[in-house]
Design a protein around this motif. Structure first.
Motif, PDB file in Angstrom:
ATOM      1  N   VAL A 206      78.267  -3.409  13.401  1.00 56.91           N
ATOM      2  CA  VAL A 206      78.849  -2.071  13.499  1.00 56.91           C
ATOM      3  C   VAL A 206      79.143  -1.489  12.118  1.00 56.91           C
ATOM      4  O   VAL A 206      78.969  -0.289  11.879  1.00 56.91           O
ATOM      5  CB  VAL A 206      80.141  -2.107  14.348  1.00 56.91           C
ATOM      6  CG1 VAL A 206      80.833  -0.750  14.336  1.00 56.91           C
ATOM      7  CG2 VAL A 206      79.816  -2.531  15.776  1.00 56.91           C
ATOM      8  N   ALA A 207      79.535  -2.352  11.182  1.00 56.58           N
ATOM      9  CA  ALA A 207      79.878  -1.884   9.840  1.00 56.58           C
ATOM     10  C   ALA A 207      78.685  -1.282   9.111  1.00 56.58           C
ATOM     11  O   ALA A 207      78.855  -0.500   8.169  1.00 56.58           O
ATOM     12  CB  ALA A 207      80.460  -3.042   9.022  1.00 56.58           C
ATOM     13  N   HIS A 208      77.474  -1.602   9.541  1.00 60.58           N
ATOM     14  CA  HIS A 208      76.262  -1.118   8.869  1.00 60.58           C
ATOM     15  C   HIS A 208      75.475  -0.166   9.771  1.00 60.58           C
ATOM     16  O   HIS A 208      74.252  -0.068   9.667  1.00 60.58           O
ATOM     17  CB  HIS A 208      75.386  -2.302   8.459  1.00 60.58           C
ATOM     18  CG  HIS A 208      76.009  -3.216   7.452  1.00 60.58           C
ATOM     19  ND1 HIS A 208      75.948  -2.982   6.099  1.00 60.58           N
ATOM     20  CD2 HIS A 208      76.725  -4.361   7.606  1.00 60.58           C
ATOM     21  CE1 HIS A 208      76.579  -3.948   5.452  1.00 60.58           C
ATOM     22  NE2 HIS A 208      77.069  -4.792   6.343  1.00 60.58           N
ATOM     23  N   TRP A 209      76.177   0.564  10.626  1.00 61.55           N
ATOM     24  CA  TRP A 209      75.491   1.377  11.623  1.00 61.55           C
ATOM     25  C   TRP A 209      74.662   2.504  11.016  1.00 61.55           C
ATOM     26  O   TRP A 209      73.630   2.887  11.578  1.00 61.55           O
ATOM     27  CB  TRP A 209      76.508   1.956  12.612  1.00 61.55           C
ATOM     28  CG  TRP A 209      77.450   2.974  12.023  1.00 61.55           C
ATOM     29  CD1 TRP A 209      78.658   2.745  11.451  1.00 61.55           C
ATOM     30  CD2 TRP A 209      77.231   4.385  11.950  1.00 61.55           C
ATOM     31  NE1 TRP A 209      79.225   3.921  11.019  1.00 61.55           N
ATOM     32  CE2 TRP A 209      78.381   4.951  11.318  1.00 61.55           C
ATOM     33  CE3 TRP A 209      76.203   5.236  12.349  1.00 61.55           C
ATOM     34  CZ2 TRP A 209      78.508   6.318  11.084  1.00 61.55           C
ATOM     35  CZ3 TRP A 209      76.333   6.593  12.121  1.00 61.55           C
ATOM     36  CH2 TRP A 209      77.466   7.123  11.500  1.00 61.55           C
ATOM     37  N   ARG A 210      75.062   3.027   9.861  1.00 59.94           N
ATOM     38  CA  ARG A 210      74.305   4.143   9.277  1.00 59.94           C
ATOM     39  C   ARG A 210      72.896   3.711   8.880  1.00 59.94           C
ATOM     40  O   ARG A 210      71.909   4.391   9.194  1.00 59.94           O
ATOM     41  CB  ARG A 210      75.053   4.706   8.068  1.00 59.94           C
ATOM     42  CG  ARG A 210      76.327   5.462   8.411  1.00 59.94           C
ATOM     43  CD  ARG A 210      76.982   6.029   7.164  1.00 59.94           C
ATOM     44  NE  ARG A 210      78.192   6.783   7.465  1.00 59.94           N
ATOM     45  CZ  ARG A 210      79.391   6.229   7.621  1.00 59.94           C
ATOM     46  NH1 ARG A 210      79.525   4.902   7.492  1.00 59.94           N
ATOM     47  NH2 ARG A 210      80.443   6.970   7.895  1.00 59.94           N
TER      48      ARG A 210
END
Length: 282
Positions: A206-210
């Protein structure tokens, strides 16, 4: 191959190389692949209300494709653990169109004229030559295990390419087939990842969703175009032309990443370009 189809497949190849080279999500390879597949699946999920579900003839091919995509992802991760990207990637991607061509000629009765076959051969030869020059040190020899994993990966690529080509034709709706395929594949890859890493690994994704969303959008666009092209043109030609992504990756590494171009890589690039030209003229 018609000009419009030819141009779109080249664009898909460039897109494929782009998200591989430019999307840096800061994760290990399994996590990165899972995140991109999941984001592509979410984007496809949003499109499902606007497309028709696949017809009964397409479902077996789609199910087979999902299984083969999972196998491809897992073996690709293993191949990268034992070999350089510059060698593993061309071997895996370059062997697949050869396998697709052989199966297409033997089982799908797709007529390819000698010029088209020559173009495919030149393109594959260029990709394999690039693999010889892809290691960290000149003609670096690829470890036997990494070579085996790369070749196994190519079997999965060839398998899901053929499954999706036949499945999209059977469905008579490439857009609907693509949307459902990516939605199911994203869910399946998430299940595999959670079974391997556990639920506690989700916050990291989720922390790297971009970055994952960018890669997922490009992956969806690139393969969506490929599936559509295989429904209107010979699968073998589309599969070979799609792997010109290796050439675009070479250009990106030289122009954007500042990596040097050796004579071997230039020669392999010229062979790939020659194959593309011959396919276009075929």
């Amino acid at each position: 191959m018609e000009t419009g189809v030819f141009s779109l497949v080249l664009a898909a190849a460039a897109m494929h190389a782009g998200w591989n080279a430019l999307v840096k999500v800061g994760l290990d390879r399994l996590s990165s692949i899972t995140l991109i597949a999941l984001c592509a699946g979410l984007l496809s999920l949003a499109a499902l209300p606007f497309v028709s579900p696949p017809g009964p003839p397409a479902w077996p091919w789609m199910a087979l494709s999902v299984v083969l995509h999972i196998g491809y992802n897992l073996f690709l991760v293993q191949a990268y653990r034992g070999g350089d990207l510059g060698q593993v990637y061309p071997i895996a991607r370059g062997t697949a169109p050869l396998l697709v061509t052989l199966v297409s000629l033997a089982a799908l009765n797709e007529g390819l004229d000698p010029r088209e076959l020559l173009g495919i051969a030149l393109l594959i030869a260029g990709i394999w030559l690039m693999a010889l020059w892809g290691g960290r040190v000149g003609h670096a020899r690829l470890a036997r295990r990494a070579l085996g994993n790369a070749l196994t990966t190519s079997l999965f690529i060839a398998g899901y390419t053929l499954a999706d080509g036949v499945g999209a034709r059977a469905n008579h709706d490439p857009l609907g087939y693509t949307s459902w395929l990516f939605a199911i594949n994203g869910l399946a890859m998430l299940v595999v990842f959670l079974g391997w890493r556990g639920v506690s690994s989700l916050p990291t994704l989720v922390a790297h969703w971009r970055g994952g969303l960018t890669g997922g959008a490009m992956s969806l666009g690139a393969y969506g175009i490929t599936i559509w092209a295989m429904s209107v043109a010979p699968i073998a030609l589309v599969a070979a032309l799609r792997e010109s992504s290796v050439l675009f990756a070479l250009a990106i590494s030289a122009l954007l990443l500042g990596e040097p171009l050796s004579r071997g890589r230039l020669l392999s690039g010229l062979l790939i370009v020659s194959g593309i030209i011959v396919i276009r003229l075929g």
